[in-house]
Design an enzyme around this catalytic site. Structure first.
Site, short mmCIF file in Angstrom:
data_model
loop_
_atom_site.label_atom_id
_atom_site.label_comp_id
_atom_site.label_asym_id
_atom_site.label_seq_id
_atom_site.Cartn_x
_atom_site.Cartn_y
_atom_site.Cartn_z
CE1 TYR A 71 -3.32 -2.97 0.94
CE2 TYR A 71 -4.35 -1.11 -0.18
CZ TYR A 71 -4.37 -2.44 0.21
OH TYR A 71 -5.42 -3.23 -0.15
NE ARG A 74 -2.95 -0.35 -4.90
CZ ARG A 74 -4.13 -0.81 -4.50
NH1 ARG A 74 -4.20 -1.73 -3.53
NH2 ARG A 74 -5.25 -0.36 -5.04
CD GLN A 105 -15.89 -0.94 -9.05
OE1 GLN A 105 -15.83 -2.17 -8.85
NE2 GLN A 105 -15.90 -0.43 -10.27
CG ASP A 108 -7.63 6.97 -7.30
OD1 ASP A 108 -7.60 6.27 -8.34
OD2 ASP A 108 -8.52 7.79 -7.06
CG HIS A 123 -14.12 -1.11 -3.24
ND1 HIS A 123 -13.82 -1.47 -4.54
CD2 HIS A 123 -15.29 -1.72 -2.94
CE1 HIS A 123 -14.78 -2.29 -4.99
NE2 HIS A 123 -15.69 -2.44 -4.04
CB CYS A 131 -7.24 2.13 15.38
SG CYS A 131 -6.85 1.33 16.94
CB THR A 191 -15.48 -0.58 -13.58
OG1 THR A 191 -15.43 -1.72 -12.72
CG2 THR A 191 -16.90 -0.37 -14.08
CG ASN A 216 -14.06 -0.66 -19.57
OD1 ASN A 216 -13.64 -0.05 -18.59
ND2 ASN A 216 -13.71 -1.92 -19.83
CB ALA A 234 -12.28 7.34 -18.99
C1 BV8 Z 1 -18.02 -8.81 -0.35
C2 BV8 Z 1 -10.02 -2.06 -2.41
C3 BV8 Z 1 -19.36 -10.08 1.14
C4 BV8 Z 1 -8.73 -2.70 -2.00
C5 BV8 Z 1 -11.14 -3.68 -3.85
C6 BV8 Z 1 -21.19 -11.87 -5.25
C7 BV8 Z 1 -21.73 -11.02 -4.30
C8 BV8 Z 1 -20.92 -10.49 -3.29
C9 BV8 Z 1 -19.55 -10.81 -3.26
C10 BV8 Z 1 -19.01 -11.64 -4.22
C11 BV8 Z 1 -19.83 -12.17 -5.21
N1 BV8 Z 1 -19.05 -12.95 -6.00
C12 BV8 Z 1 -17.78 -12.91 -5.54
C13 BV8 Z 1 -17.72 -12.13 -4.45
C14 BV8 Z 1 -16.51 -11.89 -3.69
C15 BV8 Z 1 -15.70 -10.69 -4.18
C16 BV8 Z 1 -15.65 -10.55 -5.67
O1 BV8 Z 1 -16.36 -9.75 -6.25
N2 BV8 Z 1 -14.79 -11.34 -6.26
C17 BV8 Z 1 -14.60 -11.28 -7.70
C18 BV8 Z 1 -13.15 -11.65 -8.00
C19 BV8 Z 1 -15.57 -12.23 -8.35
N3 BV8 Z 1 -16.24 -9.49 -3.60
C20 BV8 Z 1 -15.81 -9.14 -2.37
O2 BV8 Z 1 -15.04 -9.82 -1.71
C21 BV8 Z 1 -16.37 -7.88 -1.78
N4 BV8 Z 1 -16.88 -8.18 -0.48
O3 BV8 Z 1 -18.78 -9.02 -1.22
O4 BV8 Z 1 -18.23 -9.24 0.93
C22 BV8 Z 1 -19.53 -10.18 2.59
C23 BV8 Z 1 -20.75 -9.78 3.15
C24 BV8 Z 1 -20.93 -9.92 4.51
C25 BV8 Z 1 -19.91 -10.41 5.34
C26 BV8 Z 1 -18.68 -10.78 4.78
C27 BV8 Z 1 -18.48 -10.67 3.39
C28 BV8 Z 1 -15.30 -6.82 -1.61
C29 BV8 Z 1 -14.80 -6.37 -2.95
C30 BV8 Z 1 -13.89 -5.14 -2.77
C31 BV8 Z 1 -12.43 -5.55 -2.87
N5 BV8 Z 1 -11.56 -4.36 -2.81
N6 BV8 Z 1 -10.42 -2.56 -3.73
C32 BV8 Z 1 -7.57 -2.20 -2.80
O5 BV8 Z 1 -7.77 -1.51 -3.82
O6 BV8 Z 1 -6.43 -2.51 -2.40
S1 BV8 Z 1 -11.56 -4.21 -5.40
C33 BV8 Z 1 -10.41 -3.63 -6.52
O7 BV8 Z 1 -10.42 -4.51 -7.61
C34 BV8 Z 1 -10.76 -2.29 -7.14
O8 BV8 Z 1 -11.36 -1.44 -6.20
C35 BV8 Z 1 -11.69 -2.62 -8.28
O9 BV8 Z 1 -13.03 -2.56 -7.86
C36 BV8 Z 1 -11.41 -4.10 -8.53
C37 BV8 Z 1 -10.91 -4.37 -9.89
O10 BV8 Z 1 -9.71 -3.61 -10.03
P1 BV8 Z 1 -9.17 -3.23 -11.50
O11 BV8 Z 1 -9.14 -4.41 -12.37
O12 BV8 Z 1 -7.95 -2.43 -11.33
O13 BV8 Z 1 -10.23 -2.27 -12.00
P2 BV8 Z 1 -11.49 -2.60 -12.73
O14 BV8 Z 1 -12.06 -3.93 -12.45
O15 BV8 Z 1 -12.31 -1.48 -12.40
O16 BV8 Z 1 -10.98 -2.73 -14.29
C38 BV8 Z 1 -10.34 -1.66 -14.93
C39 BV8 Z 1 -11.08 -1.50 -16.26
O17 BV8 Z 1 -10.71 -0.26 -16.82
C40 BV8 Z 1 -10.72 -2.57 -17.29
O18 BV8 Z 1 -11.91 -3.13 -17.81
C41 BV8 Z 1 -9.94 -1.79 -18.37
O19 BV8 Z 1 -10.24 -2.26 -19.67
C42 BV8 Z 1 -10.48 -0.40 -18.20
N7 BV8 Z 1 -9.53 0.66 -18.55
C43 BV8 Z 1 -8.18 0.68 -18.38
N8 BV8 Z 1 -7.71 1.88 -18.78
C44 BV8 Z 1 -8.78 2.62 -19.17
C45 BV8 Z 1 -9.94 1.84 -19.03
N9 BV8 Z 1 -11.17 2.31 -19.36
C46 BV8 Z 1 -11.26 3.57 -19.82
N10 BV8 Z 1 -10.19 4.38 -19.99
C47 BV8 Z 1 -8.94 3.95 -19.68
N11 BV8 Z 1 -7.88 4.75 -19.85
#
Ligand code: BV8
Length: 249
Positions: A71, A74, A105, A108, A123, A131, A191, A216, A234
């Site tokens: 972190y 980053r 999401q 930053d 997020h 803490c 996203t 996207n 974007a």
């Molecule tokens: C939870 C903070 C439940 C940390 C992040 C169904 C329902 C609920 C949960 C789940 C579910 N299925 C699976 C889950 C679990 C999981 C999940 O979703 N897993 C995925 C892999 C399937 N979800 C969770 O764990 C969430 N918690 O649901 O808890 C619960 C409830 C009660 C009790 C206990 C538990 C928590 C999810 C949050 C995780 N934290 N970030 C940190 O950043 O360090 S997520 C993190 O990754 C980012 O915030 C972002 O959201 C995500 C993806 O990151 P990136 O790939 O970087 O970004 P993104 O996906 O947005 O993609 C970038 C896009 O931009 C690409 O498509 C690219 O083509 C495009 N792009 C690139 N350049 C450009 C562009 N577009 C335009 N212009 C450009 N220039």
């Protein structure tokens, strides 16, 4: 009509002062500010780690210094980054359509740096620590310490972000769902739409009758359902598109 992009007449002037707009942003909107997305952020010493493994309580409990190092690295990138034209276009949107809500999401802080006020950080934020013993957020701490400790109670601090497997903040998520269900127009920007529950917001908007626009670099699961899809950067598409939706008659 902007020379570079052909925007549909259906979107001409579709936003006015009473339009309810929701915008969901992912790492793609910050990529234009030089911040790598999750899928391409593992460069250099981090290429041997998967972000989804590092962004977890399990990784933190196993090796808190490693997770803090990630972190800190980053945050170094983020603190050198500035908002780009896409962030500023959303600030302009918020000024012209006060019923706009920006849901991000990203951790930053670039939307706030661009002046956006009506913002939901689903997020968390890399500029805050939490803490563990007191479960309270901090804006200042000794973040260069290997494993930072709370200045008040001496307990262990963690980054104040939502890790995989952790619930999103209840109030923020509930408000994001309500705004998505009540909006007239939903913009999904930079996203992959793979991370839940944030990814479901666009479908809530669709289900409740909103127009959904996707901007996207690549296709996502939302692409086939979106009302309008613009593929590209974007920072190039969003400013003229918002201009078109606000000013064209
Ligand atoms: C939870 C903070 C439940 C940390 C992040 C169904 C329902 C609920 C949960 C789940 C579910 N299925 C699976 C889950 C679990 C999981 C999940 O979703 N897993 C995925 C892999 C399937 N979800 C969770 O764990 C969430 N918690 O649901 O808890 C619960 C409830 C009660 C009790 C206990 C538990 C928590 C999810 C949050 C995780 N934290 N970030 C940190 O950043 O360090 S997520 C993190 O990754 C980012 O915030 C972002 O959201 C995500 C993806 O990151 P990136 O790939 O970087 O970004 P993104 O996906 O947005 O993609 C970038 C896009 O931009 C690409 O498509 C690219 O083509 C495009 N792009 C690139 N350049 C450009 C562009 N577009 C335009 N212009 C450009 N220039």
């Amino acid at each position: 009509m902007p020379a570079e992009f052909e925007f549909p007449s259906a979107l001409a002037g579709c936003i006015n002062a009473t339009t309810k707009v929701v915008v969901l942003t992912g790492a793609g909107i910050s990529a234009d500010s030089g911040i790598p997305t999750f899928r391409d952020s593992q460069i250099g010493l981090w290429k041997n780690y998967k972000p989804q493994e590092l962004a977890s309580i399990r990784a933190f409990e196993k090796d808190p210094k490693l997770v803090w190092d990630w972190y800190r690295w980053r945050r170094g990138l983020i603190d050198r980054a500035e908002p780009n034209p896409a962030h500023y276009a959303l600030k302009q949107l918020e000024e012209c359509a006060p019923e706009t809500t920006i849901i991000t999401q990203n951790i930053d802080g670039l939307h706030r740096k661009a002046g956006t006020t009506h913002l939901i950080e689903l997020h968390g934020n890399i500029h805050r620590a939490r803490c563990l013993p007191e479960d309270k957020s901090l804006l200042t701490w000794d973040y260069k310490a290997d494993i930072p400790l709370c200045p008040d109670c001496g307990g262990r601090l963690r980054p104040d972000v939502v890790w995989f497997g952790e619930p999103l903040p209840n109030e923020e998520l509930a408000y994001a769902v309500r705004c998505s269900r009540e909006c007239d127009l939903f913009l999904s920007i930079g996203t992959s739409g793979l991370i839940e529950p944030a990814a479901s917001l666009a479908y809530e908007a669709l289900r409740c009758g909103a127009k959904v626009i996707e901007i996207n670099l690549e296709a996502t699961p939302l692409t086939v359902y979106a009302t309008h899809v613009f593929t590209g950067q974007a920072k190039s598409i969003l400013p003229p598109l918002i201009e078109w939706m606000i000013t064209s008659r």
